[in-house]
Design a protein around this motif. Structure first.
Motif, mmCIF file in Angstrom:
data_model
loop_
_atom_site.group_PDB
_atom_site.id
_atom_site.type_symbol
_atom_site.label_atom_id
_atom_site.label_comp_id
_atom_site.label_asym_id
_atom_site.label_seq_id
_atom_site.Cartn_x
_atom_site.Cartn_y
_atom_site.Cartn_z
ATOM 1 N N ALA A 1 0.853 -1.193 0.000
ATOM 2 C CA ALA A 1 0.000 0.000 0.000
ATOM 3 C C ALA A 1 0.889 1.243 0.000
ATOM 4 C CB ALA A 1 -0.906 -0.002 1.226
ATOM 5 N N SER A 2 0.836 2.009 -1.072
ATOM 6 C CA SER A 2 1.754 3.137 -1.223
ATOM 7 C C SER A 2 1.522 4.226 -0.185
ATOM 8 C CB SER A 2 1.629 3.731 -2.629
ATOM 9 O OG SER A 2 0.307 4.202 -2.853
ATOM 10 N N ASP A 3 0.300 4.331 0.341
ATOM 11 C CA ASP A 3 0.047 5.388 1.320
ATOM 12 C C ASP A 3 0.718 5.104 2.658
ATOM 13 O OD1 ASP A 3 -1.547 3.302 2.156
ATOM 14 O OD2 ASP A 3 -3.457 4.368 1.946
ATOM 15 N N SER A 4 1.295 3.908 2.799
ATOM 16 C CA SER A 4 2.029 3.586 4.024
ATOM 17 C C SER A 4 3.522 3.869 3.890
ATOM 18 C CB SER A 4 1.828 2.112 4.378
ATOM 19 O OG SER A 4 2.432 1.263 3.400
ATOM 20 N N ILE A 5 3.947 4.375 2.724
ATOM 21 C CA ILE A 5 5.356 4.626 2.444
ATOM 22 C C ILE A 5 5.606 6.137 2.423
ATOM 23 C CG2 ILE A 5 7.227 4.314 0.782
ATOM 24 C CD1 ILE A 5 5.755 1.806 -0.205
ATOM 25 N N ASP A 6 6.447 6.621 3.336
ATOM 26 C CA ASP A 6 6.714 8.054 3.429
ATOM 27 C C ASP A 6 7.568 8.564 2.278
ATOM 28 O OD1 ASP A 6 5.265 8.250 5.777
ATOM 29 O OD2 ASP A 6 7.006 7.786 7.040
ATOM 30 N N ASN A 7 8.584 7.767 1.892
ATOM 31 C CA ASN A 7 9.524 8.191 0.851
ATOM 32 C C ASN A 7 9.623 7.083 -0.194
ATOM 33 O OD1 ASN A 7 11.745 8.910 -0.739
ATOM 34 N ND2 ASN A 7 12.860 9.821 0.983
ATOM 35 N N PRO A 8 8.779 7.120 -1.216
ATOM 36 C CA PRO A 8 8.769 6.022 -2.206
ATOM 37 C C PRO A 8 10.113 5.805 -2.883
ATOM 38 C CG PRO A 8 6.816 7.396 -2.443
ATOM 39 C CD PRO A 8 7.716 8.107 -1.477
ATOM 40 N N GLY A 9 10.834 6.883 -3.231
ATOM 41 C CA GLY A 9 12.123 6.729 -3.904
ATOM 42 C C GLY A 9 13.117 5.966 -3.054
ATOM 43 N N ALA A 10 13.207 6.335 -1.776
ATOM 44 C CA ALA A 10 14.123 5.649 -0.865
ATOM 45 C C ALA A 10 13.689 4.206 -0.641
ATOM 46 C CB ALA A 10 14.189 6.395 0.464
ATOM 47 N N TRP A 11 12.360 3.995 -0.544
ATOM 48 C CA TRP A 11 11.838 2.635 -0.339
ATOM 49 C C TRP A 11 12.208 1.739 -1.512
ATOM 50 C CZ3 TRP A 11 8.575 -0.969 -2.483
ATOM 51 C CH2 TRP A 11 8.010 -1.925 -1.643
ATOM 52 N N LEU A 12 12.027 2.231 -2.733
ATOM 53 C CA LEU A 12 12.338 1.446 -3.927
ATOM 54 C C LEU A 12 13.843 1.178 -4.031
ATOM 55 C CD1 LEU A 12 9.946 3.231 -6.429
ATOM 56 C CD2 LEU A 12 9.762 0.849 -5.683
ATOM 57 N N THR A 13 14.655 2.193 -3.743
ATOM 58 C CA THR A 13 16.110 2.015 -3.796
ATOM 59 C C THR A 13 16.573 0.976 -2.792
ATOM 60 O OG1 THR A 13 16.439 4.299 -4.537
ATOM 61 C CG2 THR A 13 18.333 3.198 -3.538
ATOM 62 N N THR A 14 16.016 1.048 -1.583
ATOM 63 C CA THR A 14 16.380 0.089 -0.545
ATOM 64 C C THR A 14 16.015 -1.332 -0.954
ATOM 65 O OG1 THR A 14 16.164 1.705 1.244
ATOM 66 C CG2 THR A 14 15.908 -0.620 1.839
ATOM 67 N N LEU A 15 14.799 -1.509 -1.428
ATOM 68 C CA LEU A 15 14.344 -2.843 -1.814
ATOM 69 C C LEU A 15 15.191 -3.406 -2.952
ATOM 70 C CD1 LEU A 15 12.043 -4.693 -0.830
ATOM 71 C CD2 LEU A 15 10.750 -3.953 -2.826
ATOM 72 N N CYS A 16 15.453 -2.580 -3.958
ATOM 73 C CA CYS A 16 16.243 -3.039 -5.109
ATOM 74 C C CYS A 16 17.673 -3.375 -4.687
ATOM 75 C CB CYS A 16 16.236 -1.963 -6.193
ATOM 76 S SG CYS A 16 17.017 -2.461 -7.728
ATOM 77 N N ARG B 1 20.751 3.062 6.362
ATOM 78 C CA ARG B 1 19.436 2.440 6.571
ATOM 79 C C ARG B 1 19.176 1.359 5.521
ATOM 80 N NH1 ARG B 1 17.981 7.709 8.338
ATOM 81 N NH2 ARG B 1 17.454 8.393 6.213
ATOM 82 N N THR B 2 19.566 1.633 4.287
ATOM 83 C CA THR B 2 19.372 0.652 3.215
ATOM 84 C C THR B 2 20.122 -0.641 3.511
ATOM 85 O OG1 THR B 2 19.006 2.327 1.517
ATOM 86 C CG2 THR B 2 19.828 0.187 0.767
ATOM 87 N N LEU B 3 21.342 -0.510 4.030
ATOM 88 C CA LEU B 3 22.190 -1.675 4.282
ATOM 89 C C LEU B 3 22.003 -2.246 5.680
ATOM 90 C CD1 LEU B 3 25.484 -0.429 2.556
ATOM 91 C CD2 LEU B 3 23.671 -1.869 1.608
ATOM 92 N N GLU B 4 21.139 -1.616 6.466
ATOM 93 C CA GLU B 4 20.844 -2.069 7.826
ATOM 94 C C GLU B 4 22.096 -2.131 8.693
ATOM 95 O OE1 GLU B 4 17.080 -4.918 7.644
ATOM 96 O OE2 GLU B 4 18.651 -5.652 6.297
ATOM 97 N N ILE B 5 22.860 -1.040 8.656
ATOM 98 C CA ILE B 5 24.069 -0.921 9.469
ATOM 99 C C ILE B 5 24.113 0.469 10.092
ATOM 100 C CG2 ILE B 5 25.430 -2.572 8.111
ATOM 101 C CD1 ILE B 5 26.691 -0.233 6.646
ATOM 102 N N GLN B 6 25.022 0.659 11.039
ATOM 103 C CA GLN B 6 25.206 1.978 11.644
ATOM 104 C C GLN B 6 25.877 2.923 10.644
ATOM 105 O OE1 GLN B 6 24.125 2.939 14.754
ATOM 106 N NE2 GLN B 6 23.136 0.907 14.833
ATOM 107 N N GLU B 7 25.614 4.234 10.813
ATOM 108 C CA GLU B 7 26.183 5.196 9.876
ATOM 109 C C GLU B 7 27.711 5.202 9.932
ATOM 110 O OE1 GLU B 7 26.048 9.978 8.903
ATOM 111 O OE2 GLU B 7 24.326 9.031 9.883
#
Length: 288
Positions: free
Chosen positions: A46-61, A138-144
């Motif tokens: 559900a796209s309305d649950s995603i705050d930043n679609p670009g970041a979400w898509l980049t992370t998933l890919c 955040r994409t890589l699930e690690i600390q900055e």
């Protein structure tokens, strides 16, 4: 279910996702699969649950590509002969696109192969696609802080290899003409003058067609191979000069079918340091 607006969001993100996936995987077909998987997940969310679609898509890919890289590791270890990334047809690099084009070259992609999947992803996201350290972490699930170290290590490898530059187009055309003259007419003097003393030639046949199994090192070995092997088999084949991976290259065709591609790497002085010959038919499909 996605809406027309959701489709538009994905369509706008798709070129960047494909560019990222190709640089991560070195395969156009695998990149398209990763982006397709991302699209399917996007459609099911559900796209309305995603705050930043670009970041979400980049992370998933990115995460999907890392999974594919890990599963591909064994097959590349067991690969017959040299493994080279799949050649990708690209438009001529414009002045403002030189930095982006330099991250498509075969030489650069081979340097990325020496990095861990997370180093590769961190470098591409931050250094090529200008994603912030915080978002990359955040994409890589690690600390900055860990992310900054990954990028720093990867940047050091890339800078040592000196592959993030594009040689002037006229110099590339000169080498292309010299290579053709050596193959077609047996005139190697011009080619010899344009090769670095420690030039390396690599050929990828994937164990499916004849190709040099080991890399050839040094100007003399490369010239002997050009004169003794390539000229014998390729002098009557159609030459199709084109742009591959951000630089000038040639696709060799037989009855209209691509049977090989040849691309080059250069040092900062314009001497050729690498010659990359793709013969694997599975990796030439995109050049049909």
């Amino acid at each position: 279910m996605t809406t027309q607006g959701d489709d538009q969001v994905f369509a706008q993100a798709r070129p960047m996702l494909l560019g990222l996936a190709y640089r991560l995987l070195g395969s156009r077909a695998d990149a398209e699969d990763a982006v397709q998987d991302t699209w399917l997940k996007w459609r099911a969310t559900a796209s309305d649950s995603i705050d930043n679609p670009g970041a979400w898509l980049t992370t998933l890919c990115t995460r999907r590509c890392i999974d594919l890289l890990r599963s591909a590791h064994k097959s590349r270890v067991d690969y017959v002969g040299s493994w080279l990334p799949e050649p990708l047809q690209t438009p001529p690099a414009e002045a403002g696109d030189v930095a982006l084009a330099s991250s498509l070259t075969t030489a650069f992609l081979l340097v990325l192969e020496r990095l861990t999947p997370k180093e590769r992803a961190a470098y591409l996201l931050h250094e090529v696609f200008d994603v912030s350290y915080a978002e990359t972490a955040r994409t890589l699930e690690i600390q900055e802080t860990a992310c900054r170290k990954l990028v720093s290590r990867a940047r050091e490898h890339v800078e040592q290899a000196r592959v993030r530059h594009i040689t002037p187009r006229d110099r590339q055309e000169e080498l292309l003409a010299a290579f053709e003259a050596a193959i077609v007419g047996g005139h190697t003097e011009r080619l010899a003058a344009l090769l670095s003393r420690d030039v390396v030639l690599q050929a990828d046949g994937g164990g499916k067609v004849p190709a040099a199994r080991e890399a050839l090192h040094g100007r003399d070995a490369v010239l002997a191979f050009v004169e003794g092997i390539l000229r014998k088999f390729w002098r009557d084949i159609e030459w199709d000069a084109t742009d591959l991976n951000g630089g000038r290259a040639v696709v060799l065709r037989q009855s209209g079918r691509a049977v090989a591609s040849i691309s080059f790497a250069y040092d900062e002085h314009g001497a050729a340091t690498g010659i990359y010959i793709m013969r694997n038919p599975d990796k030439l499909v995109g050049l049909a």
